[in-house]
Design a protein around this motif. Structure first.
Motif, PDB file in Angstrom:
ATOM      1  N   TRP A 133       0.837  -1.201   0.000  1.00 17.66           N
ATOM      2  CA  TRP A 133       0.000   0.000   0.000  1.00 17.66           C
ATOM      3  C   TRP A 133       0.868   1.246   0.000  1.00 17.66           C
ATOM      4  N   ALA A 134       1.932   1.251   0.803  1.00 21.25           N
ATOM      5  CA  ALA A 134       2.793   2.427   0.905  1.00 21.25           C
ATOM      6  C   ALA A 134       3.513   2.708  -0.418  1.00 21.25           C
ATOM      7  N   PHE A 185      -1.054   4.973 -14.641  1.00 19.29           N
ATOM      8  CA  PHE A 185      -0.860   4.133 -13.459  1.00 19.29           C
ATOM      9  C   PHE A 185      -1.759   2.913 -13.602  1.00 19.29           C
ATOM     10  N   SER A 186      -1.182   1.742 -13.413  1.00 19.45           N
ATOM     11  CA  SER A 186      -1.957   0.511 -13.527  1.00 19.45           C
ATOM     12  C   SER A 186      -2.799   0.305 -12.273  1.00 19.45           C
ATOM     13  N   LEU A 187      -4.092   0.155 -12.456  1.00 22.70           N
ATOM     14  CA  LEU A 187      -4.984  -0.045 -11.322  1.00 22.70           C
ATOM     15  C   LEU A 187      -4.800  -1.421 -10.680  1.00 22.70           C
ATOM     16  N   VAL A 188      -4.262  -2.371 -11.447  1.00 24.94           N
ATOM     17  CA  VAL A 188      -4.037  -3.709 -10.890  1.00 24.94           C
ATOM     18  C   VAL A 188      -2.606  -3.865 -10.388  1.00 24.94           C
ATOM     19  N   SER A 189      -1.838  -2.763 -10.383  1.00 25.92           N
ATOM     20  CA  SER A 189      -0.446  -2.838  -9.959  1.00 25.92           C
ATOM     21  C   SER A 189      -0.274  -3.428  -8.556  1.00 25.92           C
ATOM     22  N   PRO A 190      -1.081  -3.036  -7.553  1.00 26.72           N
ATOM     23  CA  PRO A 190      -0.871  -3.626  -6.215  1.00 26.72           C
ATOM     24  C   PRO A 190      -1.032  -5.137  -6.216  1.00 26.72           C
ATOM     25  N   ALA A 240      -0.769  -7.208  -8.876  1.00 26.86           N
ATOM     26  CA  ALA A 240       0.297  -7.813  -9.682  1.00 26.86           C
ATOM     27  C   ALA A 240       1.613  -7.847  -8.918  1.00 26.86           C
ATOM     28  N   ASN A 241       1.947  -6.755  -8.252  1.00 25.22           N
ATOM     29  CA  ASN A 241       3.213  -6.694  -7.523  1.00 25.22           C
ATOM     30  C   ASN A 241       3.202  -7.568  -6.273  1.00 25.22           C
ATOM     31  N   ALA A 242       2.017  -7.755  -5.681  1.00 28.87           N
ATOM     32  CA  ALA A 242       1.939  -8.592  -4.486  1.00 28.87           C
ATOM     33  C   ALA A 242       2.426 -10.005  -4.773  1.00 28.87           C
ATOM     34  N   LEU A 243       2.171 -10.504  -5.975  1.00 24.28           N
ATOM     35  CA  LEU A 243       2.671 -11.825  -6.346  1.00 24.28           C
ATOM     36  C   LEU A 243       4.022 -11.732  -7.044  1.00 24.28           C
ATOM     37  N   ALA A 244       4.177 -10.740  -7.915  1.00 24.20           N
ATOM     38  CA  ALA A 244       5.379 -10.685  -8.755  1.00 24.20           C
ATOM     39  C   ALA A 244       6.634 -10.345  -7.955  1.00 24.20           C
ATOM     40  N   ILE A 245       6.535  -9.436  -6.983  1.00 20.42           N
ATOM     41  CA  ILE A 245       7.735  -9.029  -6.247  1.00 20.42           C
ATOM     42  C   ILE A 245       8.379 -10.208  -5.507  1.00 20.42           C
ATOM     43  N   PRO A 246       7.645 -10.957  -4.677  1.00 18.90           N
ATOM     44  CA  PRO A 246       8.320 -12.085  -4.004  1.00 18.90           C
ATOM     45  C   PRO A 246       8.741 -13.183  -4.972  1.00 18.90           C
TER      46      PRO A 246
END
Length: 772
Positions: free
Chosen positions: A396-397, A413-418, A420-426
């Motif tokens: 969120w931050a 800004f991608s509205l699904v970015s949070p 997508a990143n929640a899975l993609a980052i780890p």
């Protein structure tokens, strides 16, 4: 200390906004004066002393950046050697990148064999291998660390200059690439040495071998380019379609080696070393496990950055981690803010041009937000629920905190970015990237097979998310962005802080900033700088017209995606009411497909039969918001017989309102000008003329120029183009008009408002490195 470092950064940033560098004597005076002030007043603790110290640090920052910039400007290509054949000997200094029927590389010049010639130390070279298939296949391949003798033709760094566009000249300047050019195709190219032994070249050759191993194991795999990019930083290996998917889902930062990758891999390896170190009593007695973990993490970050080519984002991360590692090793708790600011100081001392890169601001903003949120949650309860809550708070931050900068720099800004990143980052940081690096060190094919399988699953998930819309809006002004950043900090304050909802109010101006539009009866005509080609954007109070879509640069790049669509998005254009594609030539129609995919188009007028829409012909006319549009060429009968050249079918458009008129002529030639004189001489007179066919000798007859009688003439032309447009004798014919050129002036704005006014982007946004 914090205020002094920020003042130093302010001085560095101020220098990068200057049109010209201060004189050497002035820069030296600022450096000496700032140092003396700092020595004399640095120990004063009262308000005046702190103010004087901050001023001294700002002086030091400005002087330091000016001295380094002046030194780099000295290493330039003399103007008299632009466009001339020069024989050079040098080394392929970095990983070459393939493009359509050619390769591009950085080249370290060791010797200039042409008498009298003087070249910069490092240049960017393109080597075209011909258009026939046998030429392409039989051409020699270049590898890093090879010494070659080439005959080259160079030019000074030059890029397209458009509002909200990418500053290619700044990108080259930061990397020390002081000229660009190509290897002469018919001159002999000779490989002198297969390997030049220098540390930097050894690393680049190693990277080249690793890249080859990836493509040997997975030659036809869909995502092998992504794995290579994650391991060695070869972003050119990722196809354009996959980059588009990453932009739609907001994970672009994950698919190139950035500070996040370097930090995560370093943290992962540091944790592993620390865990193993604690298993040995002898090692623990020799060095405490925390210090061993710190050293291992730093060495991993440094090694990974070298493997990635030590690109600028990776350099910044290494500098930041070095400051943090030294502080932890010494046992000092500098605190989050001091660590960040010391890292900022290290970056600016070594690379004062970092402030020009969007990644610089995004990376520091993201790290700062993570520190801010992490500090606020210290002491929170442990357990899987707490870990999940912390992960959610972090997502969120970062998502909320980088929103204002993303809107300012990229207007989307991608509205699904949070999600997508929640899975993609780890997944990317802790599994896909480490496995790719493990294969780079131990090239065991099953590792890469499994890694590609994981990546395929992630890409499927991203494709599912990509159908959701992307938030797009006009670029907000800097003031609205700064207010939005304050709103972000307010929203992220700890729970229980009163009136946190006020932060959302501070965000609204940046999120809802309206696009500027001309008034009813007025019009803005923007001739974009697209190189050797044409693209003109016309805006009225409520309508938008695009006249041509610029050139096709390569199989995967065109003016539509690189220049036109970003420009339209930044100015809030959501729909094109009329698209005029004047004729078939790819320097005018190359970007059509990208524009069609990005924006809805209500009406298409064209002389190209294959394009959907209707043909353009003389007599078509319409009016928008008090502005009159008229097609003057070709005639309807011209479609009945096939023209010898597509130029003869160019759609000519006249735009007129109460304050003036503009004549857009595309690529018409002398015979078409005569046809216009015979058919509509009285309707040609205009205040501004877009010079036909880029100033070619086949156009701009004296009679036509006289009939138009323009006060201003605009020549859309590429810098030092191979056609040698515009012809000097043609330019001389426009001596009665003020001549504007996109290669010299950048994008040209024509304001048909209360009075006719023209302005250029380079004049308004000139920087000291432009044209140098």
């Amino acid at each position: 200390m914090r205020g002094n470092i920020l003042a130093f950064a302010l001085g560095v940033g101020c220098l990068q906004l200057q049109e010209t560098l201060p004189a050497l004597s002035l820069a030296a005076g600022l450096l000496v004066g700032g140092a003396l002030l700092l020595l004399c007043c640095g120990r004063w603790q009262h308000a005046l002393g702190r103010t004087v110290t901050a001023i001294a640090c700002a002086m030091l920052g400005l002087a330091w950046a000016a001295l380094l910039a002046g030194q780099r400007l000295l290493d330039q290509l003399p103007a008299e050697w632009e466009g001339r054949d020069v024989q050079v000997v040098g080394v392929i200094a970095a990983l070459p990148h393939a493009f359509e029927r050619g390769e591009r590389c950085e080249f370290d010049v060791e010797a200039v064999e042409t008498p009298g010639a003087r070249l910069p130390r490092r240049i960017m070279l393109s080597w075209y291998h011909g258009w026939r298939e046998d030429e392409w296949r039989d051409a020699p391949r270049i590898r890093p660390a090879e010494r070659w003798r080439f005959t080259v033709r160079l030019k000074r760094p030059h890029g397209n200059a458009n509002p909200h566009g990418f500053d290619y000249e700044a990108w080259l300047f930061e990397r020390g690439l002081r000229a660009t050019g190509y290897v002469r195709p018919r001159a002999e190219a000779q490989r002198l040495d297969d390997f030049v032994l220098r540390p930097a070249y050894v690393i680049e050759r190693w990277r080249d071998r690793i890249r080859s191993s990836f493509f040997e194991v997975l030659p036809d795999a869909a995502y092998v380019g992504i794995l290579a990019a994650l391991a060695i930083g070869d972003e050119q290996a990722i196809p354009a379609a996959q980059w588009r998917l990453f932009r739609l889902t907001g994970v672009t930062h994950l698919m190139s080696i950035s500070g996040l990758h370097v930090t995560m891999v370093a943290a992962l390896f540091a944790g592993l070393v620390g865990w193993l170190w604690r298993r040995s009593e002898r090692l623990m007695l020799f060095l405490p496990a925390p210090k061993a973990a710190i050293a291992a993490g730093w060495c991993t970050a440094f090694g990974y950055s070298l493997l990635a080519g030590f690109a600028v984002p990776a350099q910044r991360t290494v500098y930041m981690l070095s400051v943090v590692a030294l502080a932890l090793w010494s046992g000092r708790n500098l605190g989050a803010s001091r660590s960040m600011l010391l890292a900022l100081l290290a970056v600016l001392l070594l690379d004062p041009w970092a402030v020009l890169a969007p990644g610089f601001w995004l990376s520091f903003a993201a790290v700062g937000l993570l520190f801010f949120v992490g500090t606020a949650r210290l002491g929170a309860s442990r357990g899987w629920r707490a870990l999940l809550a912390n992960w959610g708070a972090t997502q969120w931050a970062v998502t909320l905190g980088t929103l204002p900068l993303l809107l300012l720099m990229f207007q989307q800004f991608s509205l699904v970015s949070p999600l997508a990143n929640a899975l993609a980052i780890p997944l990317v940081s802790f599994m896909i990237t480490p496995l790719a690096l493990l294969f780079a060190v131990f090239p065991w094919p099953p590792l890469l097979y499994f890694d590609h399988w994981l990546l395929s699953g992630l890409m499927g998930f991203l494709e599912w998310l990509a159908v959701w819309p992307v938030w797009e809006q006009p670029a907000p002004p800097l003031a609205a962005t700064l207010v939005a950043m304050l709103g972000v900090i307010w929203l992220l304050l700890p729970r229980g802080f009163p009136a946190r909802w006020l932060g959302l109010c501070l965000l609204l101006p940046a999120l809802l900033w309206p696009a500027a539009r001309p008034s009813v009866g007025d019009t803005w005509v923007d001739v974009l700088d697209v190189g050797q080609g044409l693209a003109v954007v016309v805006r009225t109070a409520e309508h938008n017209l695009l006249y041509d879509a610029g050139p096709l640069y390569s199989a995967e790049s065109d003016a539509g995606q690189r220049i036109i669509v970003p420009y339209l998005r930044a100015h809030g254009v959501r729909q094109i009411d009329a698209l005029v594609v004047t004729h078939r030539d790819t320097d005018h129609s190359g970007g059509v497909l990208a524009v069609q995919e990005a924006l809805p188009i209500a009406r298409t007028l064209s002389s190209v039969a294959e394009l959907p829409g209707e043909p353009c012909f003389a007599g078509q006319a319409w009016e928008w918001d008090g502005v009159r549009f008229t097609i003057l060429h070709p005639s309807a009968t011209d479609y009945e017989h096939r023209a010898a050249k597509t130029n003869h079918m160019s759609c000519v458009l006249r735009i007129e309102n109460a304050f003036g008129s503009v004549l857009l002529t595309s690529d018409i030639e002398a015979r078409d000008e005569q046809a216009l004189l015979d058919r509509a001489a009285a309707r040609l007179r205009s205040d501004v003329l877009l010079v036909p066919h880029h100033g070619s000798g086949t156009s701009s007859t004296p009679d036509f120029i006289s009939a138009v009688g323009a006060r201003a003439a605009i020549i859309p032309v590429g810098y030092r183009n191979r056609y040698q447009h515009p012809r000097p004798d043609v330019v001389e014919r426009y001596s009665g008009s003020r001549v504007w050129r996109t290669d010299r002036d950048g994008a040209v704005r024509i304001d048909l408002t209360s009075e006719l006014a023209l302005s250029s982007y380079r004049a308004a946004y000139r920087r000291y490195w432009h044209g140098q």
